[in-house]
Scaffold this active site. Structure first.
Site, short mmCIF file in Angstrom:
data_model
loop_
_atom_site.label_atom_id
_atom_site.label_comp_id
_atom_site.label_asym_id
_atom_site.label_seq_id
_atom_site.Cartn_x
_atom_site.Cartn_y
_atom_site.Cartn_z
N GLN A 122 0.85 -1.19 0.00
CA GLN A 122 0.00 0.00 0.00
C GLN A 122 0.89 1.24 0.00
O GLN A 122 1.65 1.48 0.94
CB GLN A 122 -0.91 0.06 1.23
CG GLN A 122 -1.90 1.23 1.13
CD GLN A 122 -2.65 1.49 2.42
OE1 GLN A 122 -2.10 2.01 3.38
NE2 GLN A 122 -3.93 1.12 2.44
N TYR A 180 -5.43 11.73 3.31
CA TYR A 180 -4.02 11.87 3.00
C TYR A 180 -3.84 12.53 1.64
O TYR A 180 -4.79 13.06 1.08
CB TYR A 180 -3.34 10.50 3.08
CG TYR A 180 -3.44 9.89 4.47
CD1 TYR A 180 -2.81 10.50 5.57
CD2 TYR A 180 -4.18 8.74 4.71
CE1 TYR A 180 -2.93 9.97 6.85
CE2 TYR A 180 -4.30 8.19 5.99
CZ TYR A 180 -3.66 8.81 7.05
OH TYR A 180 -3.78 8.30 8.31
N GLY A 221 -9.84 -6.53 8.41
CA GLY A 221 -8.70 -5.87 9.03
C GLY A 221 -8.43 -6.39 10.43
O GLY A 221 -7.58 -7.25 10.64
N ARG A 222 -9.18 -5.90 11.39
CA ARG A 222 -8.90 -6.19 12.79
C ARG A 222 -8.87 -7.69 13.12
O ARG A 222 -8.05 -8.10 13.95
CB ARG A 222 -9.91 -5.47 13.69
CG ARG A 222 -9.74 -3.96 13.68
CD ARG A 222 -10.76 -3.27 14.59
NE ARG A 222 -10.52 -3.56 15.98
CZ ARG A 222 -9.69 -2.88 16.76
NH1 ARG A 222 -9.00 -1.87 16.26
NH2 ARG A 222 -9.53 -3.19 18.03
#
Length: 409
Positions: free
Chosen positions: A119, A208, A354-355
């Protein structure tokens, strides 16, 4: 041993429904087929100590999750340049040392039969002029416009807690010629390819750098890179084009967060849908592997000056029909049951988790057999954001020491 919790993996009321779709292959592109649909999203863990280069401990972390059954792993956010850093121990891919270190990780993942993308993540204005790597870069903090993020935005104190006091993002410098940063992305992609990555995921969201160009509250430029939708979208599309030149078709993905909120971005609903409709439609013409959309949650939408910053809307309903040439993926706290239902109903092509991967390197097996999940040790979620150089045995805690499940015979 960590405490445990049970996930909802029981079948819904439809007796014909099954979680089995998660265990079937997924053609990602003409060249890449994933062995199952257990996709691992980027997870920032801050274990790049004492430098910005990955370590042997990180090799073990990624190997565990590949061996545990992840078919596609997206690396933690990798910084394309020293100028785009955020805290002392975030990994980069601008140096030869970093390329060599990442190659150890990609080799380990490939040995377990897993595909891995890097990424690429430039933080833009979410930075502080006193950050050590920012100082070492010798450059200003670049963003589309000289507008700092609000100090009440998400986790600002956490991001900069290695600095004294209560620092906030610094006022950035509006980059004179964004083409300079496009070439930074291209070089990062070249380095990622040399490091053995199968492709890259370009982070176009999260407030971002690329998201800052997209968002008309952060981008106030009056040249070809700002103003109209076409101009604000230009930077992101040009980044995707040069990265695709490096990796070729079917090997570039993007993360998109249209609902905004995080890191002080968020337009009106009308502007949001107009901007992202154009961006997604144009990006879909570039032979990407996938687009991954983050669903809205209040956790990613702070209250600033008494109101939510983001733009809540259904990303699947709004953007699914626009994606015709690449896979449509989603992320954002989905359970295995939700994922299987969305895939089986053809609403999405896949769901990133994800988690669950943080505390469960054998996540697919736990889902398959309906086993309890390890609970995340939140005190060890990040490694060394206060700038200390911790020993490896400390960094391993809550990182590579989660127990595997005992499987039924």
């Amino acid at each position: 041993m960590s405490q445990t919790q049970t996930i909802d993996s029981s079948p819904p009321t439809d007796p014909n429904f099954s979680l089995s779709t998660l265990f079937t292959p997924l053609p990602l592109s003409s060249e890449l087929t994933l062995r199952n649909k257990f996709l691992m999203a980027a997870l920032t863990r801050d274990r790049n100590v004492p430098t910005n280069a990955p370590t042997d401990l990180m090799v073990e972390y990624y190997r565990q999750r590949a061996k545990g059954g992840a078919s596609l792993i997206v690396s933690e956010g990798v910084l394309p340049s020293r100028q785009g850093t955020l805290w002392p121990h975030a990994p980069g891919i601008w140096s030869e040392e970093q390329v060599v270190a990442w190659k150890k990780i990609t080799d380990a993942v490939h040995e377990e039969g897993t595909v891995i993308f890097a990424q690429l993540w430039h933080v833009g204005r979410i930075n502080n002029i006193e950050a050590p790597e920012q100082i070492a870069s010798g450059e200003p903090i670049y963003a589309p416009s000289a507008i700092a993020a609000h100090p009440e935005s998400n986790n600002i104190k956490l991001k900069f807690r290695f600095l004294p006091g209560e620092p906030s993002p610094s006022i950035p410098t509006a980059i004179p010629d964004p083409r300079h940063l496009i070439q930074v992305y291209k070089q990062a992609a070249l380095n990622a390819k040399r490091a053995g990555f199968d492709g890259v995921e370009v982070h176009t969201g999260g407030g971002y750098l690329i998201h800052e160009f997209l968002d008309n509250t952060a981008n106030k430029r009056e040249d070809e890179w700002g103003g109209s939708v076409e101009n604000r979208v230009r930077f992101g599309l040009e980044v995707l084009k040069v990265v695709r030149e490096v990796f070729g078709p079917g090997r570039v993905g993007i993360k998109v967060t249209p609902s905004g909120g995080y890191n002080d971005v968020g337009m009106t609903l009308e502007d949001t849908i107009e901007t992202f409709t154009y961006f997604i439609t144009e990006a879909d013409k570039l032979d990407l592997a996938y687009m991954m959309f983050l669903r809205y949650s209040e956790a990613n939408d702070p209250i600033i000056d008494g109101k939510r910053r983001g733009t809540k809307h259904d990303t699947i309903e709004t953007y699914r029909s626009l994606v015709k040439n690449s896979k449509f993926f989603v992320v954002g706290g989905y359970t295995p049951l939700e994922a299987a239902e969305l895939i089986s109903s053809n609403k999405v092509d896949g769901v990133f988790f994800g988690r669950p991967w943080i505390a469960n390197p054998d996540f697919p097996d736990r889902v398959k057999f309906g086993l309890e999940m390890n609970e995340i040790d939140v005190t060890r979620l990040y490694g060394s954001r206060d700038g200390r150089v911790l020993p490896e045995e400390e960094l391993a805690k809550g990182y590579t020491d989660y127990p595997l499940a005992v499987l039924p015979n």
